[in-house]
Write an enzyme that holds these catalytic residues in place. Structure first.
Site, PDB file in Angstrom:
ATOM      1  CG  ASP A 291     -41.024  43.006  93.990  1.00  0.00           C
ATOM      2  OD1 ASP A 291     -41.357  44.176  93.745  1.00  0.00           O
ATOM      3  OD2 ASP A 291     -41.380  42.386  95.009  1.00  0.00           O
ATOM      4  CD  GLU A 338     -39.054  47.680  93.834  1.00  0.00           C
ATOM      5  OE1 GLU A 338     -38.646  48.751  94.342  1.00  0.00           O
ATOM      6  OE2 GLU A 338     -39.436  46.716  94.497  1.00  0.00           O
ATOM      7  CG  ASP A 391     -47.069  48.297  94.617  1.00  0.00           C
ATOM      8  OD1 ASP A 391     -48.080  47.579  94.613  1.00  0.00           O
ATOM      9  OD2 ASP A 391     -45.930  47.856  94.865  1.00  0.00           O
TER      10      ASP A 391
END
Length: 493
Positions: A291, A338, A391
Site C-alpha cells: 500500500d 500500489e 477505496d
C-alpha cells in the site's frame, strides 16, 4: 502469464455470525473462483481492527483479526455450543456488519472457548508461541494491559508501563498472565484456521493476494513496543504523522494520523523490522500488494495536531535501498506496487528499478483531457488493472455519480452508447479483462452489478465504512458462466 481474480475482503464474506470469517463460506468462495476460471483472490489486511474498524488501522501489523475465527470450528472442538453462538445478537442486516454487536458477542464467546480449551497442554500452541515470540509476546501483553486501562490508547497508560520500564512490564506480565495467554490463544487459532483456508486455495489453483499497509497505527503494539522505529518525541508523542495531500478523493487531503518512520534508524539496523514484517506477510499470502508505494520514495509529513493534511510537506524515503535489502535477505518475491495518486518522475523510477507491477484503475481513466495515464492503450503488460479498488465507489455507483462530461468520454472510449444502462458495468469489466495487463482483478460488487450501497470505503470519512457483506448465493449459475466465458475469451483462464 495472463490471469484474473476477484477482490473481496474476508469481512465481506457471508456467514451466520455477523461478519465474514474462515468458515465454509470462505471455502465456497474459493470454489467459485475456480469455477469461474480465476487464479487470484485479493483480500484486505488481516490485522485486528481498532476504533473505526479500518483494516489499515490495526492494533498490530503482525497479529490476525479474532473476528475472522470460525466459531463452527470451535463448536466442532467442543469448546463452544451452537446454542451459545446462536443466542448472540449479530445484527439484523445480512448485507452490513454491526461492529458494536460483533464486539459484544464474539469476545465473550472466544473467552469461553479459551477457558475450555486447556490450550497450555497443546504442544502445537506452545511451539507457535516460541516461533512467533518476536511479536506475539509484546502484542498479547499490549492487549491485556490495554484492557486493564479500559481500552485507552497506550499513550494514556500509567507512565511506567507506557515507557516500558522493566519492573512495570514484569508486574503486568504476572498480574495479567491469564489474559496474555488468551490473546496468544486467539492468534494461534487465527493462524491455524487461515493456514487451512490458504492450503485449500492452493489445492484449487488459487493464489492469495494480501495487503501490507505502509504504516502502522499509533495505538498499536508495534509503536508501543518499538518507539525507536518512529518519529516520536521524548514523551513518545508523534512529531509528525502520515497522510496524503489534497487529491481527487479529498479537497483537504487525507489525514491518516499514523506515526512516520525514522528511516535513518531503519537503515542503520539494515531494515531488520521491515524484513521480519515482509517475511511474515509472505507466510500469509502468495502475492503482497504494498500500500502507498510512493511513500518509499517520498512520504507526506503532516504536523502532529493539524486537523487536515493541507499543511504537510514531502520528505525523502528509503527508496530502492529497502528493496535491495529485501531481495538480498528474502529473495525475489511477488509484489504489487500500489502506485496510485499524483506520481513524480522519481516514483516512476523507483517502480521501474524495482520491477514490480503497478496498478491501473479504470475509474480514473476518463476525464475531459482524454489523456489519462489510466487509459488502456497506454498500459504495458507488467501491471494490474482494476475497475476500482476498495477505496472507489462500485462501478454502477461510479457511473451514477460521474459528471456528464466524464461519462461521455467513458462511453465514447468503450463505444457503449447503445449498451443498456443496467449492462454498462460489464463494458468496464470487459475493458479491463481484454487489456494487455498481465493481471486483472475485479471487485465482487462489480460482477454483481451493485450500486453505492455496496461500497467498501470512502476515504477521509468515518462511521459508514468497511461494513458491506456479500449475501449468500449471490452468484447464480448464469452469472458464473458469464464470467468464465469472458475469462476464456480474453485469454485469462
Amino acid at each position: 502469464m495472463r490471469r484474473s481474480g476477484m477482490l473481496l475482503p474476508i469481512a465481506s464474506l457471508p456467514s451466520p455470525y455477523g461478519i465474514g470469517a474462515f468458515s465454509k463460506e470462505a471455502y465456497e468462495f474459493i470454489d467459485l473462483l475456480r469455477d469461474t476460471g480465476q487464479k487470484l483472490w485479493q483480500i484486505l489486511p488481516l490485522g485486528p481492527t481498532s476504533y473505526g474498524d479500518s483494516p489499515y488501522q490495526s492494533f498490530s501489523t503482525f497479529a490476525g483479526n479474532p473476528y475472522f475465527i470460525d466459531l463452527n470450528v470451535l463448536i466442532g472442538k467442543g469448546w463452544l455450543t451452537k446454542e451459545e453462538c446462536d443466542a448472540c445478537d449479530w445484527g439484523d442486516h445480512p448485507s452490513y456488519i454491526d461492529y458494536g454487536k460483533i464486539y459484544e458477542s464474539r469476545f465473550p464467546l472466544l473467552r469461553k472457548a479459551f477457558e475450555r480449551s486447556k490450550i497450555l497442554s497443546d504442544g502445537n500452541f506452545l511451539t507457535f508461541c516460541v516461533e512467533n515470540n518476536h511479536w506475539l509476546d509484546d502484542y498479547a501483553l499490549y492487549m491485556a494491559v490495554k484492557n486493564k486501562f479500559g481500552g485507552k490508547s497506550w499513550i494514556e497508560w500509567d507512565e511506567e508501563v507506557r515507557l516500558r520500564e522493566p519492573a512495570a512490564l514484569k508486574k503486568y506480565q504476572d498480574e495479567l498472565r491469564e489474559d496474555i495467554i488468551f490473546y496468544q490463544y486467539l492468534q494461534f487459532e487465527f493462524f491455524e484456521q487461515w493456514k487451512n483456508v490458504k492450503n485449500y486455495a492452493h489445492e484449487k489453483g488459487i493464489q492469495i493476494v494480501g495487503d501490507i499497509p505502509i504504516y502502522v497505527a499509533f495505538d498499536s503494539a508495534d509503536t508501543w513496543a518499538n518507539p525507536e522505529l518512529f518519529q516520536l518525541d521524548e514523551n513518545n508523542l508523534p512529531i509528525a504523522v502520515a497522510g496524503c495531500p489534497p487529491d481527487g478523493f479529498s479537497a483537504t487531503g487525507q489525514l491518516w494520523g499514523n506515526p512516520l518512520y525514522r528511516w535513518d534508524y531503519h537503515r542503520r539496523m539494515h531494515y531488520g523490522w521491515w524484513m521480519r514484517r515482509i517475511s511474515h506477510c509472505f507466510k500469509l499470502f502468495d502475492i503482497v500488494r504494498i500500500d502507498h508505494f510512493r511513500g518509499f520514495d517520498e512520504y507526506y509529513s503532516i504536523p502532529y495536531g493539524d486537523d487536515t493534511a493541507q499543511n504537510g510537506h514531502w520528505e525523502k524515503g528509503p527508496g530502492m535501498d529497502l528493496f535491495h535489502t529485501m531481495k538480498e535477505e528474502l529473495g525475489e518475491r511477488n509484489i504489487i506496487a500500489e502506485d496510485l495518486g499524483f506520481l513524480t518522475e522519481t516514483v516512476y523510477k523507483l517502480l521501474r528499478d524495482s520491477g514490480y507491477p503497478g496498478m491501473k484503475v479504470l475509474q480514473f481513466a476518463f476525464d475531459t483531457s482524454e489523456n489519462s495515464d489510466y487509459l488502456t492503450y497506454k498500459y504495458d503488460r507488467n501491471c494490474v488493472v482494476y475497475t476500482g479498488t476498495h477505496d472507489n465507489d462500485t462501478t454502477v455507483g461510479w457511473y451514477e455519480h460521474m459528471t456528464e462530461w466524464d461519462r461521455d468520454v467513458a462511453l465514447r472510449y468503450m463505444n457503449s452508447f447503445h449498451t443498456p444502462k443496467e449492462e454498462q458495468h460489464w463494458d468496464l469489466i470487459s475493458l479491463a479483462m481484454r487489456s494487455v495487463a498481465d493481471t486483472c482483478i475485479i471487485p465482487v460488487q462489480d460482477y454483481l452489478g451493485l450500486g453505492s450501497e455496496a461500497r467498501i470505503n470512502t476515504p477521509s470519512t468515518l462511521g459508514d465504512n468497511w461494513k458491506w457483506r456479500m449475501e449468500k448465493n449471490a452468484f447464480s449459475d448464469e452469472l458464473k458462466g458469464r464470467i468464465w466465458h469472458m475469462t476464456k475469451l480474453y485469454g485469462r483462464l
